[in-house]
Design a protein around this motif. Structure first.
Motif, PDB file in Angstrom:
ATOM      1  N   LYS A   9      18.419  -4.572   7.876  1.00 10.75           N
ATOM      2  CA  LYS A   9      18.522  -3.499   8.098  1.00 10.75           C
ATOM      3  C   LYS A   9      19.142  -2.513   6.909  1.00 10.75           C
ATOM      4  CE  LYS A   9      19.468  -4.046  13.362  1.00 10.75           C
ATOM      5  NZ  LYS A   9      19.114  -6.349  13.012  1.00 10.75           N
ATOM      6  N   CYS A  10      19.325  -2.381   5.820  1.00  4.61           N
ATOM      7  CA  CYS A  10      18.845  -2.182   5.015  1.00  4.61           C
ATOM      8  C   CYS A  10      18.683  -0.419   5.067  1.00  4.61           C
ATOM      9  CB  CYS A  10      18.723  -2.657   3.891  1.00  4.61           C
ATOM     10  SG  CYS A  10      18.767  -4.532   3.126  1.00  4.61           S
ATOM     11  N   ALA A  11      18.870  -0.188   3.817  1.00  6.62           N
ATOM     12  CA  ALA A  11      18.425   1.746   4.043  1.00  6.62           C
ATOM     13  C   ALA A  11      17.110   1.643   2.876  1.00  6.62           C
ATOM     14  CB  ALA A  11      19.870   2.029   3.139  1.00  6.62           C
ATOM     15  N   ALA A  12      16.879   0.468   2.328  1.00  5.59           N
ATOM     16  CA  ALA A  12      16.215   0.716   1.729  1.00  5.59           C
ATOM     17  C   ALA A  12      15.846  -0.324   0.583  1.00  5.59           C
ATOM     18  CB  ALA A  12      16.204   2.013   0.041  1.00  5.59           C
ATOM     19  N   GLY A  13      14.729  -0.509  -0.336  1.00  4.23           N
ATOM     20  CA  GLY A  13      14.231  -1.786  -1.147  1.00  4.23           C
ATOM     21  C   GLY A  13      13.249  -1.448  -2.337  1.00  4.23           C
ATOM     22  N   ILE A  14      13.545  -2.006  -2.936  1.00  4.42           N
ATOM     23  CA  ILE A  14      13.369  -1.631  -4.625  1.00  4.42           C
ATOM     24  C   ILE A  14      12.370  -3.301  -4.848  1.00  4.42           C
ATOM     25  CG2 ILE A  14      13.174  -0.863  -6.605  1.00  4.42           C
ATOM     26  CD1 ILE A  14      16.222   0.147  -5.194  1.00  4.42           C
ATOM     27  N   MET A  15      11.404  -3.097  -4.996  1.00  6.76           N
ATOM     28  CA  MET A  15      10.383  -3.460  -6.223  1.00  6.76           C
ATOM     29  C   MET A  15       9.859  -3.548  -7.693  1.00  6.76           C
ATOM     30  SD  MET A  15       9.524  -6.882  -5.607  1.00  6.76           S
ATOM     31  CE  MET A  15       7.769  -8.607  -6.273  1.00  6.76           C
ATOM     32  N   ILE A  16      10.597  -4.718  -8.361  1.00  6.69           N
ATOM     33  CA  ILE A  16       9.987  -4.241  -9.462  1.00  6.69           C
ATOM     34  C   ILE A  16       8.631  -5.385  -9.701  1.00  6.69           C
ATOM     35  CG2 ILE A  16      10.590  -4.058 -12.581  1.00  6.69           C
ATOM     36  CD1 ILE A  16      12.556  -2.599 -10.454  1.00  6.69           C
ATOM     37  N   THR A  17       7.365  -4.212  -9.835  1.00  5.76           N
ATOM     38  CA  THR A  17       5.607  -5.291 -10.046  1.00  5.76           C
ATOM     39  C   THR A  17       5.038  -4.264 -10.483  1.00  5.76           C
ATOM     40  OG1 THR A  17       4.386  -6.135  -9.030  1.00  5.76           O
ATOM     41  CG2 THR A  17       5.548  -4.533  -7.221  1.00  5.76           C
ATOM     42  N   ALA A  18       3.918  -4.748 -11.337  1.00  5.96           N
ATOM     43  CA  ALA A  18       3.059  -3.839 -10.913  1.00  5.96           C
ATOM     44  C   ALA A  18       1.717  -4.131 -10.578  1.00  5.96           C
ATOM     45  CB  ALA A  18       2.542  -3.138 -12.821  1.00  5.96           C
ATOM     46  N   SER A  19       2.238  -5.658  -9.661  1.00  4.33           N
ATOM     47  CA  SER A  19       0.951  -5.619  -9.156  1.00  4.33           C
ATOM     48  C   SER A  19      -0.361  -6.524  -9.766  1.00  4.33           C
ATOM     49  CB  SER A  19       0.464  -4.336  -7.763  1.00  4.33           C
ATOM     50  OG  SER A  19      -0.252  -5.447  -7.342  1.00  4.33           O
ATOM     51  N   HIS A  20      -1.147  -6.282  -9.449  1.00  3.17           N
ATOM     52  CA  HIS A  20      -2.716  -6.128 -10.071  1.00  3.17           C
ATOM     53  C   HIS A  20      -2.622  -5.545 -11.396  1.00  3.17           C
ATOM     54  CE1 HIS A  20      -3.658  -3.600  -7.443  1.00  3.17           C
ATOM     55  NE2 HIS A  20      -4.500  -3.774  -8.438  1.00  3.17           N
ATOM     56  N   ASN A  21      -2.029  -4.443 -12.146  1.00  2.00           N
ATOM     57  CA  ASN A  21      -2.222  -4.114 -13.005  1.00  2.00           C
ATOM     58  C   ASN A  21      -2.412  -5.181 -14.573  1.00  2.00           C
ATOM     59  OD1 ASN A  21      -2.498  -1.908 -11.616  1.00  2.00           O
ATOM     60  ND2 ASN A  21      -0.998  -0.083 -12.985  1.00  2.00           N
ATOM     61  N   PRO A  22      -2.620  -4.327 -15.457  1.00  3.25           N
ATOM     62  CA  PRO A  22      -2.915  -5.525 -16.610  1.00  3.25           C
ATOM     63  C   PRO A  22      -1.621  -5.703 -17.474  1.00  3.25           C
ATOM     64  CG  PRO A  22      -3.990  -3.300 -16.546  1.00  3.25           C
ATOM     65  CD  PRO A  22      -3.449  -3.515 -15.443  1.00  3.25           C
ATOM     66  N   LYS A  23      -1.520  -6.622 -18.023  1.00  6.68           N
ATOM     67  CA  LYS A  23       0.228  -7.441 -18.270  1.00  6.68           C
ATOM     68  C   LYS A  23       0.786  -6.176 -19.123  1.00  6.68           C
ATOM     69  CE  LYS A  23      -1.519  -8.689 -23.193  1.00  6.68           C
ATOM     70  NZ  LYS A  23      -1.340  -9.783 -23.441  1.00  6.68           N
ATOM     71  N   ASP A  24       0.489  -4.919 -20.123  1.00  8.62           N
ATOM     72  CA  ASP A  24       1.265  -4.191 -20.655  1.00  8.62           C
ATOM     73  C   ASP A  24       1.955  -3.573 -19.479  1.00  8.62           C
ATOM     74  OD1 ASP A  24       0.701  -5.469 -22.654  1.00  8.62           O
ATOM     75  OD2 ASP A  24      -1.356  -3.756 -23.225  1.00  8.62           O
ATOM     76  N   ASP A  25       1.568  -3.534 -17.986  1.00  6.20           N
ATOM     77  CA  ASP A  25       2.401  -2.591 -16.610  1.00  6.20           C
ATOM     78  C   ASP A  25       3.582  -3.224 -16.590  1.00  6.20           C
ATOM     79  OD1 ASP A  25       0.350  -0.500 -18.065  1.00  6.20           O
ATOM     80  OD2 ASP A  25      -0.827  -0.611 -16.098  1.00  6.20           O
ATOM     81  N   ASN A  26       4.238  -1.979 -15.840  1.00  6.38           N
ATOM     82  CA  ASN A  26       5.205  -2.531 -15.106  1.00  6.38           C
ATOM     83  C   ASN A  26       5.212  -1.918 -13.341  1.00  6.38           C
ATOM     84  OD1 ASN A  26       6.923  -3.694 -12.848  1.00  6.38           O
ATOM     85  ND2 ASN A  26       7.509  -4.794 -15.134  1.00  6.38           N
ATOM     86  N   GLY A  27       6.119  -1.625 -12.570  1.00 11.36           N
ATOM     87  CA  GLY A  27       6.175  -0.643 -11.789  1.00 11.36           C
ATOM     88  C   GLY A  27       7.876  -0.706 -10.932  1.00 11.36           C
ATOM     89  N   TYR A  28       7.824   0.139  -9.720  1.00 11.69           N
ATOM     90  CA  TYR A  28       8.784   0.376  -9.220  1.00 11.69           C
ATOM     91  C   TYR A  28       8.510   0.979  -7.830  1.00 11.69           C
ATOM     92  CZ  TYR A  28      14.530   1.903  -8.924  1.00 11.69           C
ATOM     93  OH  TYR A  28      15.786   2.316  -8.851  1.00 11.69           O
ATOM     94  N   LYS A  29       8.549  -0.147  -7.330  1.00 15.00           N
ATOM     95  CA  LYS A  29       7.486   0.516  -5.995  1.00 15.00           C
ATOM     96  C   LYS A  29       9.036   0.497  -4.941  1.00 15.00           C
ATOM     97  CE  LYS A  29       4.099  -1.236  -4.539  1.00 15.00           C
ATOM     98  NZ  LYS A  29       3.366  -1.678  -3.375  1.00 15.00           N
ATOM     99  N   VAL A  30       9.252   1.636  -3.989  1.00 15.99           N
ATOM    100  CA  VAL A  30      10.601   1.932  -3.059  1.00 15.99           C
ATOM    101  C   VAL A  30      10.371   1.692  -1.846  1.00 15.99           C
ATOM    102  CG1 VAL A  30      12.106   3.574  -2.518  1.00 15.99           C
ATOM    103  CG2 VAL A  30      11.142   2.952  -5.066  1.00 15.99           C
ATOM    104  N   TYR A  31      10.734   0.992  -1.104  1.00 12.59           N
ATOM    105  CA  TYR A  31      10.936   1.024   0.504  1.00 12.59           C
ATOM    106  C   TYR A  31      11.751   2.289   1.468  1.00 12.59           C
ATOM    107  CZ  TYR A  31       6.876  -2.353   0.163  1.00 12.59           C
ATOM    108  OH  TYR A  31       6.710  -3.297  -0.332  1.00 12.59           O
ATOM    109  N   TRP A  32      11.191   2.046   2.640  1.00  9.37           N
ATOM    110  CA  TRP A  32      12.544   3.175   3.060  1.00  9.37           C
ATOM    111  C   TRP A  32      13.073   2.188   4.564  1.00  9.37           C
ATOM    112  CZ3 TRP A  32      14.606   7.301   1.377  1.00  9.37           C
ATOM    113  CH2 TRP A  32      16.126   7.653   2.486  1.00  9.37           C
ATOM    114  N   GLU A  33      14.197   2.714   5.196  1.00  9.84           N
ATOM    115  CA  GLU A  33      14.886   1.672   5.962  1.00  9.84           C
ATOM    116  C   GLU A  33      13.923   1.530   6.783  1.00  9.84           C
ATOM    117  OE1 GLU A  33      18.221   3.710   6.994  1.00  9.84           O
ATOM    118  OE2 GLU A  33      16.883   5.922   8.429  1.00  9.84           O
ATOM    119  N   ASN A  34      13.319   1.923   7.375  1.00  6.62           N
ATOM    120  CA  ASN A  34      11.703   1.384   8.151  1.00  6.62           C
ATOM    121  C   ASN A  34      10.549  -0.298   7.825  1.00  6.62           C
ATOM    122  OD1 ASN A  34      10.241   2.549   6.596  1.00  6.62           O
ATOM    123  ND2 ASN A  34       9.789   4.263   7.992  1.00  6.62           N
ATOM    124  N   GLY A  35      11.023  -0.209   5.896  1.00  8.44           N
ATOM    125  CA  GLY A  35      10.225  -0.988   5.877  1.00  8.44           C
ATOM    126  C   GLY A  35       9.260  -1.103   5.866  1.00  8.44           C
TER     127      GLY A  35
END
Length: 602
Positions: free
Chosen positions: A143-169
């Motif tokens: 029941k968190c306020a938010a979630g953060i995932m550090i990933t660039a999924s399937h992007n090229p190796k030089d990439d990264n990302g910062y994905k945010v989830y809201w409290e509804n998941g």
């Protein structure tokens, strides 16, 4: 006081160098200054990486237009302030943070955790790399306020990302993204305390959620397994690749939870490797070109089914060995049809007395309409959303609030949500669903290809062709779409046919402008976005074609599907029609030669 361009650039560079703590990044910028590479400096500093599709994603490197420590600190500071001002009891609810195996992912996660802890907010941060769906799952579980995932999924190796989830998941949608960006811009100056990651593991606010989430997640898989004995006794050998990502350990646990014998692993791609040395693109959506090693491994081990995750394990690809000995790689739409059928079968076996009219399945607007065809015949409900799981997840939340049962959602880009425990695409649970479906069908002498053929015979052939062209000129992209909107010299005069009038266009929906000629008021019902190009054409013979731009890559994508009635089963004739129409759409609408578009590599 007015600034010249040079003065603004110098001030921005000096600010970044003053705030930045990474010596390697600073050395790169100082070298560009030394050789007076103004063009590169302008590119790095005059345009900022902005919060967009559920967060940030970009190339790693120095400057404000790339992913680096300073940009992550600024993002974290802005996000913290936004959450504190928007969600009640944030400090106690906390946030959950995960990261993949890319360069800097752990570093970015620790910088983020530091900022939240400094603001008195509880942090659940995974103690090792995890699949992206574990963050979406964890938001709801704790029941968190938010979630953060550090990933660039399937992007090229030089990439990264910062994905945010809201409290509804669910991945954040507008207006959260724009408001977070505003808060970031108001909190750019890094606090000294934001850099001291050593505080994390000493803090009473730090928690490692891994064991709890593992237990809950795999308990769910065990509970949702229909035929554990069939799974254990199947003669099918599965081959699995993690594509140098996070999936291996988690898929091992998932197979065990569903009572399968261990799979054959593609050893060269088993462990996380941020260089992705064996694949040109670490994206199983690319098809056979990304599955070469998997096919070799499967053939060596007499395995007939390949399951492949992308590096953050939220997508699933599947290939099967045909009777002829060669391999068929399922498209996302074909897998959507198969898993959709399986989820309906599972629901009806588990809950024979439940009302099917309360059940929902979803797909994005550029995905196959096969679920819509199934829904008409079977009596469940189908909903279409904008492209992306953030929209499907948001729709799921709304439906469940009203007591509806959501059992499946998918997008053609090999993203599948099986059930509603994770309100996002999940390559782990989807792989288990495909494996169990395969084992069940095998007891009846059927393969996945046989079942797909049965589905198309019952609900109508749905034949797709999806691809893309590269275009690095945004103005050129805009002009391509503006030409389609003003085809006869004035607004809202779109093309009316192709191939010299052979195929008529009966429906036009433009989700950039909001125009839809199939509605009485000419207004589209799906949300519109003026910053993204997207036009859908419906033809009189059942073909649906969508042209759109990518939110993360310099591509013009096209999605086409010929939705035939069940009576039309001549696959060769249907494919010929589809090919003729796709070629005409590409040549007449995109005009690749005229617009100097770059073809997708085969």
């Amino acid at each position: 006081m007015s600034y010249t361009g040079a003065e603004m650039l110098n001030e921005t560079i000096n600010e970044w160098l003053d705030w930045n703590k990474d010596e390697k990044s600073a050395a790169e910028i100082n070298n560009l200054i030394k050789i007076n590479d103004i063009k590169s400096l302008e590119k790095l500093f005059l345009k900022r990486l902005e919060f967009g599709t559920a967060g940030l994603r970009g190339r790693m490197g120095p400057g404000y237009s790339q992913m680096n420590d300073l940009v992550i600190v600024q993002t974290g500071q802005g996000l913290v302030k936004y959450l504190l001002n928007t969600i009640s009891d944030v400090k106690n609810k906390g946030v959950i943070i995960g990261y993949d195996g890319r360069y800097n992912s752990l570093r970015f996660a620790e910088l983020t955790a530091t900022i939240f802890i400094n603001n008195g907010i509880k942090v659940y941060m995974y103690s090792r790399i995890c699949p992206t769906p574990f963050v979406a799952f964890g938001v709801l579980k704790f029941k968190c306020a938010a979630g953060i995932m550090i990933t660039a999924s399937h992007n090229p190796k030089d990439d990264n990302g910062y994905k945010v989830y809201w409290e509804n998941g669910v991945q954040i949608i507008s207006p959260h993204d724009k408001q977070i960006q505003t808060y970031i811009m108001k909190n750019l100056k890094p606090q000294l305390s934001s850099w001291d990651t050593s505080i994390i593991y000493k803090s009473s606010l730090y928690n490692d959620p891994l064991n709890k989430i593992m237990q809950c997640y795999f308990d769910n898989i065990k509970q949702n397994t229909l035929y554990p004995e069939v799974n254990h006794n199947t003669v099918i050998k599965f081959t699995y690749t993690a594509m140098h990502g996070v999936g291996f350990n988690y898929m091992t646990e998932a197979f065990n939870a569903a009572n399968f014998k261990p799979f054959v692993v593609v050893e060269e791609q088993r462990d996380p490797d941020p260089d992705f040395p064996t694949v040109k693109f670490p994206n199983p959506e690319e098809g056979k070109s990304a599955l070469d090693l998997s096919i070799k491994t499967a053939e060596k081990n007499q395995s007939s089914i390949i399951l492949a995750n992308d590096p953050d394990a939220d997508r699933l690809a599947c290939a099967v060995r045909k009777k002829t000995g060669d391999w068929h790689v399922f498209t996302g739409n074909e897998l959507g049809a198969l898993i959709g059928w399986w989820m309906l079968h599972s629901f009806q076996v588990k809950y024979p007395d439940k009302d099917i009219s309360n059940v929902y399945m979803l797909a994005s607007t550029v995905s196959s309409k096969i679920l819509a065809s199934m829904a008409k015949k079977e009596g469940f409900n189908f909903e279409e959303t904008l492209t992306g799981f953030k929209w499907m997840g948001d729709k799921c939340v709304d439906l469940m609030k009203h007591g509806k049962e959501v059992i499946f959602a998918f997008e053609e880009a090999i993203g599948f949500m099986c059930g509603s425990n994770v309100l996002d695409k999940d390559g782990i649970s989807a792989a288990v669903s495909v494996a169990e479906m395969s084992a069940y069908l095998e007891t009846m002498g059927l393969s996945l290809i046989d079942k797909l053929d049965e589905i198309y015979k019952e609900y109508g052939r749905h034949i797709c062709e999806n691809s893309y062209w590269f275009c690095h000129d945004q103005e050129k992209i805009r002009s391509i779409f503006e030409r389609l909107r003003n085809f006869k010299g004035k607004p809202n005069t779109y093309p009316s046919s192709i191939v010299g009038g052979k195929y008529s266009i009966i429906g036009v929906r433009d989700l950039t402008t909001g125009y839809d000629n199939t509605k009485s008021d000419n207004k589209a019902t799906l949300p519109i976005s003026k910053s993204n190009q997207m036009i859908t054409f419906t033809f009189d013979n059942g073909l649906v074609a969508t042209l759109r731009t990518s939110g993360t890559e310099p591509k013009i994508k096209y999605y086409t599907e010929l939705c035939a009635s069940p009576e039309l089963q001549d696959v060769k004739a249907l494919n010929a029609t589809l090919n003729e129409m796709v070629n005409a759409i590409v040549e007449d609408f995109l005009r690749p030669k005229h617009n100097e578009l770059i073809a997708r590599a085969s």
